[in-house]
Design an enzyme around this catalytic site. Structure first.
Site, PDB file in Angstrom:
ATOM      1  N   GLY A   1      12.310  79.371 -36.358  1.00  0.00           N
ATOM      2  CA  GLY A   1      11.348  79.853 -37.331  1.00  0.00           C
ATOM      3  C   GLY A   1      11.162  81.357 -37.213  1.00  0.00           C
ATOM      4  O   GLY A   1      11.695  82.008 -36.322  1.00  0.00           O
TER       5      GLY A   1
ATOM      6  N   GLU B   1      11.404  77.525 -26.261  1.00  0.00           N
ATOM      7  CA  GLU B   1      10.000  77.809 -26.558  1.00  0.00           C
ATOM      8  C   GLU B   1       9.150  78.173 -25.346  1.00  0.00           C
ATOM      9  O   GLU B   1       8.214  78.986 -25.476  1.00  0.00           O
ATOM     10  CB  GLU B   1       9.374  76.604 -27.281  1.00  0.00           C
ATOM     11  CG  GLU B   1       9.771  76.473 -28.726  1.00  0.00           C
ATOM     12  CD  GLU B   1      11.127  75.819 -28.943  1.00  0.00           C
ATOM     13  OE1 GLU B   1      11.549  75.668 -30.095  1.00  0.00           O
ATOM     14  OE2 GLU B   1      11.774  75.462 -27.936  1.00  0.00           O
TER      15      GLU B   1
END
Length: 366
Positions: free
Chosen positions: A77, A148
């Site tokens: 993203g 992440e």
């Protein structure tokens, strides 16, 4: 009279996602090569709209996903946008994740073959739009990762579901360290189905317009080059089965294998809170059942992370300022309490993401 295919085809007005139908196939091309095809909210909506149209189009027998450029399918993203949203207490990221996770679930249940070409870099959200597909192709250039924890976030887009299905503790290792894997290791971990040499991809993609997926794959699939994870199973499976990240780090540091020591050092650079939440999320994902339940849990976790100091700091250090020296808070694993972790799994009330038969994620006992 307008033909059914013309009537149902989404209008091609957004060049960040290129759509076309050719023969028996429909094609989605992520088209932001300078940004490594990073996903935006508009791109997610456009893909979803296309899948809606093609699901009932009798002329479309398969959907094919690729990325523009030579570097990769999708780097995830737009984390700069997430950084800005988190700093200002906005809701744009939560709205994006809601639609993104719905798209991930839709891809996993799509009634037609969904052929995803995971060539080059595939990270974060890129995994979400590809690894849930029914046909997942990797090449010798594939580099797949869920990085992440290095930005104070937690693996999402259904990745805790996928990694929970990996053999032994491989999924735990990849989720905590964010390690990139190549084709062979992606196949081993269940993130891909077939290996095709990169030079053959143009022919494979073109042939899907003329012939059934099964016939096309038979022409191009071959044996993937050797990976590394199969040879590391001994220390991975020995070190990662633990309820506490502190115990995992201690086992890795003392195991004796050089790769285990490197993994321990890698974990020392990650957000302590993100590590503990990730381990808990993986454990809970294995108990939740279908993908939809796990995505609901991930939505809770992601929304909680949006209000955390570590997400802003992690993106600042890795992407904005690029000093690579994040100042995590809390700074150590020992300082992250059970209550700190539990906050990430707290119900969201009316803001819940309801995917599993309209019901929200069930509670998992601690």
């Amino acid at each position: 009279m307008t033909s059914p295919r013309t009537a149902t085809a989404p209008p091609d007005t957004d060049d960040c996602v290129l759509l076309r139908t050719e023969g028996r196939a429909a094609y989605i091309v992520l088209n932001r090569p300078r940004a490594l095809n990073a996903l935006t909210h508009a791109m997610v909506r456009r893909i979803d709209s296309a899948l809606t149209a093609w699901e009932t189009d009798p002329g479309v027998e398969a959907v094919v996903l690729t990325g523009a450029g030579e570097r990769g399918l999708c780097a995830g993203g737009d984390i700069r946008a997430i950084h800005d949203d988190a700093r200002t207490g906005g809701r744009a990221s939560a709205d994006f994740w809601r639609d993104e996770y719905r798209l991930n679930a839709r891809i996993a249940r799509y009634p037609k073959p969904y052929v995803a070409v995971l060539d080059g870099i595939v990270m974060g959200g890129g995994v979400g739009v590809s690894a849930h597909g029914s046909v997942r192709v990797v090449t010798e250039r594939s580099r797949i990762a869920l990085p992440e924890t290095g930005i104070g976030f937690v693996p999402d887009v259904g990745s805790t579901y996928l990694l929970g299905l990996a053999p032994g503790e491989l999924g735990t290792h990849l989720a905590l360290t964010g390690q990139q894997v190549g084709a062979h290791d992606a196949l081993l971990c269940g993130l891909a189905d077939h290996f095709v040499p990169a030079e053959l991809l143009p022919r494979l993609v073109a042939d899907l317009a003329a012939d059934p997926v099964r016939e096309v794959l038979a022409r191009y699939v071959s044996e993937a080059p050797p990976g590394v994870l199969a040879g590391q199973r001994e220390w991975i499976d020995a070190c990662y089965p633990a309820e506490r990240v502190e115990d995992i780090v201690a086992r890795l540091a003392s195991h004796g294998a050089r790769a285990a020591e490197e993994a321990a050092r890698t974990l020392g650079t990650k957000s302590p809170t993100a590590l503990k939440v990730t381990l808990t999320a993986l454990w809970r994902a294995r108990l939740l059942g279908p993908l939809e339940r796990v995505l609901e849990q991930e939505y809770r976790v992601s929304c909680a992370a949006l209000g955390s100091a570590d997400l802003v700091e992690g993106i600042r250090a890795q992407v904005v300022d690029k000093d690579r020296t994040p100042r995590w808070s809390p700074a150590t694993l020992a300082a992250v309490t059970d209550d700190d972790v539990a906050r990430y799994f707290a119900p969201l009330g009316p803001r819940e993401l309801a995917l599993a038969d309209g019901h929200t994620a069930q509670e998992v006992p601690w």
